[in-house]
Design a protein around this motif. Structure first.
Motif, PDB file in Angstrom:
ATOM      1  N   ILE A   1       0.822  -1.220   0.000  1.00  0.00           N
ATOM      2  CA  ILE A   1       0.000   0.000   0.000  1.00  0.00           C
ATOM      3  C   ILE A   1       0.858   1.274   0.000  1.00  0.00           C
ATOM      4  O   ILE A   1       0.569   2.224  -0.731  1.00  0.00           O
ATOM      5  N   PRO A   2       1.954   1.342   0.789  1.00  0.00           N
ATOM      6  CA  PRO A   2       2.768   2.568   0.768  1.00  0.00           C
ATOM      7  C   PRO A   2       3.318   2.906  -0.614  1.00  0.00           C
ATOM      8  O   PRO A   2       3.525   4.078  -0.925  1.00  0.00           O
ATOM      9  N   ALA A   3       3.563   1.892  -1.445  1.00  0.00           N
ATOM     10  CA  ALA A   3       4.060   2.140  -2.794  1.00  0.00           C
ATOM     11  C   ALA A   3       2.940   2.584  -3.730  1.00  0.00           C
ATOM     12  O   ALA A   3       3.186   3.245  -4.743  1.00  0.00           O
ATOM     13  N   GLY A   4       1.690   2.232  -3.390  1.00  0.00           N
ATOM     14  CA  GLY A   4       0.555   2.656  -4.205  1.00  0.00           C
ATOM     15  C   GLY A   4       0.298   4.143  -4.086  1.00  0.00           C
ATOM     16  O   GLY A   4      -0.113   4.806  -5.043  1.00  0.00           O
ATOM     17  N   PHE A   5       0.540   4.685  -2.905  1.00  0.00           N
ATOM     18  CA  PHE A   5       0.405   6.125  -2.670  1.00  0.00           C
ATOM     19  C   PHE A   5       1.674   6.845  -3.139  1.00  0.00           C
ATOM     20  O   PHE A   5       2.743   6.245  -3.232  1.00  0.00           O
ATOM     21  N   THR A   6       1.533   8.124  -3.411  1.00  0.00           N
ATOM     22  CA  THR A   6       2.699   8.996  -3.564  1.00  0.00           C
ATOM     23  C   THR A   6       2.720   9.898  -2.338  1.00  0.00           C
ATOM     24  O   THR A   6       1.707  10.525  -2.009  1.00  0.00           O
ATOM     25  N   VAL A   7       3.854   9.938  -1.652  1.00  0.00           N
ATOM     26  CA  VAL A   7       3.934  10.587  -0.345  1.00  0.00           C
ATOM     27  C   VAL A   7       4.928  11.743  -0.371  1.00  0.00           C
ATOM     28  O   VAL A   7       6.018  11.628  -0.936  1.00  0.00           O
ATOM     29  N   ILE A   8       4.528  12.842   0.221  1.00  0.00           N
ATOM     30  CA  ILE A   8       5.446  13.961   0.458  1.00  0.00           C
ATOM     31  C   ILE A   8       5.347  14.326   1.930  1.00  0.00           C
ATOM     32  O   ILE A   8       4.315  14.813   2.400  1.00  0.00           O
TER      33      ILE A   8
ATOM     34  N   LYS B   1       2.107  13.746   4.106  1.00  0.00           N
ATOM     35  CA  LYS B   1       0.891  13.632   3.313  1.00  0.00           C
ATOM     36  C   LYS B   1       1.090  12.749   2.088  1.00  0.00           C
ATOM     37  O   LYS B   1       2.187  12.664   1.543  1.00  0.00           O
ATOM     38  N   GLY B   2      -0.001  12.090   1.682  1.00  0.00           N
ATOM     39  CA  GLY B   2       0.066  11.228   0.513  1.00  0.00           C
ATOM     40  C   GLY B   2      -1.235  11.267  -0.260  1.00  0.00           C
ATOM     41  O   GLY B   2      -2.267  11.740   0.248  1.00  0.00           O
ATOM     42  N   ILE B   3      -1.210  10.745  -1.494  1.00  0.00           N
ATOM     43  CA  ILE B   3      -2.419  10.756  -2.328  1.00  0.00           C
ATOM     44  C   ILE B   3      -2.468   9.487  -3.171  1.00  0.00           C
ATOM     45  O   ILE B   3      -1.435   8.987  -3.633  1.00  0.00           O
ATOM     46  N   PHE B   4      -3.691   8.968  -3.324  1.00  0.00           N
ATOM     47  CA  PHE B   4      -3.934   7.818  -4.193  1.00  0.00           C
ATOM     48  C   PHE B   4      -5.210   8.087  -4.970  1.00  0.00           C
ATOM     49  O   PHE B   4      -6.225   8.496  -4.396  1.00  0.00           O
ATOM     50  N   ILE B   5      -5.155   7.888  -6.285  1.00  0.00           N
ATOM     51  CA  ILE B   5      -6.314   8.100  -7.151  1.00  0.00           C
ATOM     52  C   ILE B   5      -6.895   6.743  -7.512  1.00  0.00           C
ATOM     53  O   ILE B   5      -6.279   5.966  -8.236  1.00  0.00           O
TER      54      ILE B   5
ATOM     55  N   ILE C   1     -10.681  10.085  -4.905  1.00  0.00           N
ATOM     56  CA  ILE C   1      -9.446  10.723  -4.447  1.00  0.00           C
ATOM     57  C   ILE C   1      -9.256  10.375  -2.974  1.00  0.00           C
ATOM     58  O   ILE C   1     -10.093  10.720  -2.138  1.00  0.00           O
ATOM     59  N   VAL C   2      -8.166   9.682  -2.665  1.00  0.00           N
ATOM     60  CA  VAL C   2      -7.872   9.306  -1.274  1.00  0.00           C
ATOM     61  C   VAL C   2      -6.628  10.069  -0.834  1.00  0.00           C
ATOM     62  O   VAL C   2      -5.563   9.940  -1.440  1.00  0.00           O
ATOM     63  N   LYS C   3      -6.778  10.872   0.212  1.00  0.00           N
ATOM     64  CA  LYS C   3      -5.650  11.642   0.723  1.00  0.00           C
ATOM     65  C   LYS C   3      -5.280  11.146   2.119  1.00  0.00           C
ATOM     66  O   LYS C   3      -6.158  10.877   2.937  1.00  0.00           O
ATOM     67  N   LEU C   4      -3.991  11.051   2.335  1.00  0.00           N
ATOM     68  CA  LEU C   4      -3.470  10.668   3.650  1.00  0.00           C
ATOM     69  C   LEU C   4      -2.857  11.882   4.330  1.00  0.00           C
ATOM     70  O   LEU C   4      -2.087  12.621   3.711  1.00  0.00           O
TER      71      LEU C   4
END
Length: 568
Positions: A284-291, A294-298, A353-356
């Motif tokens: 899952i961490p690789a599916g998101f892009t993280v800065i 915060k992270g985002i997954f479409i 849109i999923v935001k972490l």
């Protein structure tokens, strides 16, 4: 001949899809062959050989410029270019900042645990850390006097960097970096993040917990298995490790079934997953892009290839989260051609849109749905939105700290929540009147995006060039008051108009406007007849007028405004 097992993973909910995308991104980064069809991927068990290496390599390669390892070793460039004849106060300040940063990291818990794993003991970094000392200079000393100290510290730093760059050291330190910078934002308490394994080799721990158990499962005979995986319905033999797993290790997602059985029917917990899905969720961490936090997954799950593509955003250590959002949203637009945009509403509405926000311990995930109409708003205002990405505005102070908002984030959040932007426009105008916000071209950008939203969602917008015309009318009024040496009245007029707009009081607005023009012995422009017809048009026209009325105070930069405006 030994039978090679095939693994097929089908798209499901957003969390599982994030795991599949992460797995594919790890495969792609290591040139692993797998089949990607409309709604599933398929691969041979052989591609999982050394997957633990591929797993960490993906995170290290993508996020290396964000790591503390990188921030330490990049100082090597300054050491290479060192010229004692160019050393000044600024160099000393930079050196001391580097020393302070290195000392804090080298003696941190994560680095200490890494030292226990590293086989190469040639350098003791804890001893080297003690040699790092800030360089001080008395008032009587010159830079030349402290050059020996500077050179000595450079030598210590150089030795540390050379050691950190050794392959076997780099691999472990960076492994620790990405674990605590990225992976812990999504899961914890198992494998290398279990309290009893945190000091062990993370590569071996990942292999043992996730890979070995999955391979054993693939090779097992399942004829007598009577339970089903909660995620994929594969058969599992019993509800305990290593044959099945719960989801408690996924942050804020799983329920501890050994303690909270009241969550389940008849107090019987059945949310168990198979070893294959256990591996998927670890990605899952690789599916998101993280800065940073915060992270985002479409979750654009129309097909697997599009899903991977829109979540494969390139970033570097200068990328802000707002820029990441911009790149990601525009990637969605770019991946939909016109015929796709015209598809049925229900298909487009599938884009989630999923935001972490990992700093939010109670509600780290937030969700929005991108509809066809919202997609059009973003597409049509691409340039305008881009102009807001890095614009932050101070809106006040709280507990002794300045509070800022990012205009791009404020606009995007309102669009996704189906909210108009008038409250934001009003807030920025009040800040402008109080001389705390000068960038009127940004305000005009937001007015135009808001009008596009009203026109696109509700069909009640005005022609965007009217905003320019109304602004010009406001600017002409300002000039007229200035020519009459009554410029001091403009702020009072502006406050009354702004209060009327905020309360949606068109009568009060027109009364103020009437008195303002009567003072000049001029007729109210015909354009304002529209004010009384529609509440949204009233506010759009009113704020556009205020934009011109405040133009000269705000130093309206027409070139910059032109650069940031225009539809695509």
């Amino acid at each position: 001949m030994k039978k090679i097992e095939k693994v097929r993973l089908e798209l499901s909910d957003w969390l599982y899809n994030a795991g599949i995308v992460g797995l594919c991104k790890i495969f792609d980064a290591s040139d692993v062959n797998y089949k990607a069809d409309d709604n599933y991927i398929e691969f041979d068990e052989t591609v999982l050989e050394n997957f633990e290496e591929k797993y960490f390599k993906y995170f290290i390669d993508k996020y290396i410029s964000f790591t503390s390892w990188y921030k330490i070793v990049k100082f090597e460039d300054k050491l290479i270019r060192f010229d004692e004849n160019e050393v000044d106060e600024r160099y000393v300040k930079g050196l001391n900042e580097q020393i302070e940063y290195m000392k804090s990291k080298l003696k941190s818990a994560s680095y200490k645990s890494a030292y226990q794993i590293i086989d190469d003991k040639e350098v003791d970094l804890l001893k080297e850390e003690k040699k790092l000392k800030k360089v001080s200079k008395t008032k009587k000393q010159s830079i030349k006097d402290i050059l020996p100290k500077i050179k000595k510290q450079n030598e210590v730093i150089d030795g540390i960097i050379k050691y950190l760059k050794k392959d076997n050291v780099k691999k472990i330190i960076l492994g620790k970096n990405v674990i605590y910078d990225i992976i812990t934002k999504f899961w914890s308490d198992v494998s290398f993040l279990h309290k009893n394994s945190s000091k062990n080799d993370m590569y071996l721990e990942y292999k043992k917990y996730f890979l070995d158990n999955m391979i054993n499962y693939l090779k097992s005979k399942k004829d007598n298995f009577k339970y089903s995986c909660f995620s994929c319905d594969r058969l599992i033999s019993n509800l305990s490790k290593p044959n099945s797993y719960d989801l408690t290790w996924i942050n804020k997602m799983g329920v501890d079934m050994s303690r909270k059985t009241s969550h389940f029917w008849n107090f019987y917990g059945d949310i168990f997953i198979c070893p294959i899905c256990n591996l998927v969720y670890s990605c899952i961490p690789a599916g998101f892009t993280v800065i940073r936090d915060k992270g985002i997954f479409i979750n654009q799950n129309s097909d697997i290839n599009t899903l991977i593509k829109v979540n494969n955003t390139a970033i570097d250590n200068n990328t802000s989260f707002q820029e990441l959002e911009e790149k990601t949203y525009f990637a969605i637009v770019d991946n939909l051609n016109q015929s796709q945009i015209e598809r049925a509403e229900k298909e487009i509405d599938n884009i989630q849109i999923v935001k972490l926000d990992s700093s939010n311990s109670t509600r780290p995930y937030t969700f929005n749905i991108m509809s066809k109409k919202k997609l059009r708003i973003i597409k049509n205002n691409k340039k305008l939105l881009r102009g807001l990405v890095n614009v932050s505005v101070k809106i006040g102070r709280k507990n002794g700290r300045d509070i800022y908002i990012n205009l791009y984030t404020e606009v995007i959040n309102r669009l996704y929540d189906d909210k108009k932007l008038f409250d934001l426009i009003s807030k920025l105008f009040y800040l402008n009147l109080d001389d705390k916000f000068k960038k009127l071209w940004n305000l005009k950008t937001i007015i135009k995006i808001n009008d596009s939203y009203i026109g696109g969602i509700m069909g009640r917008g005005i022609y965007y060039k009217e905003i320019d015309q109304i602004q010009q009318i406001g600017f002409d009024l300002r000039k007229a008051y200035k020519e009459k040496n009554a410029e001091n009245k403009i702020n009072g007029i502006s406050y009354r108009l702004l209060n009327a707009l905020k309360t949606k009081n068109s009568s009060k607005f027109m009364e103020t406007l009437f008195n303002t023009y009567m003072y000049l012995n001029k007729a109210i422009p015909v354009k304002f007849i529209d004010v009384l017809k529609d509440e949204d048009k009233f506010q759009t026209i009113g704020y556009s007028f205020l934009l011109g009325l405040q133009g000269e105070i705000g130093k309206l930069d027409f070139d910059k405004e032109k650069e940031c405006s225009g539809n695509e």
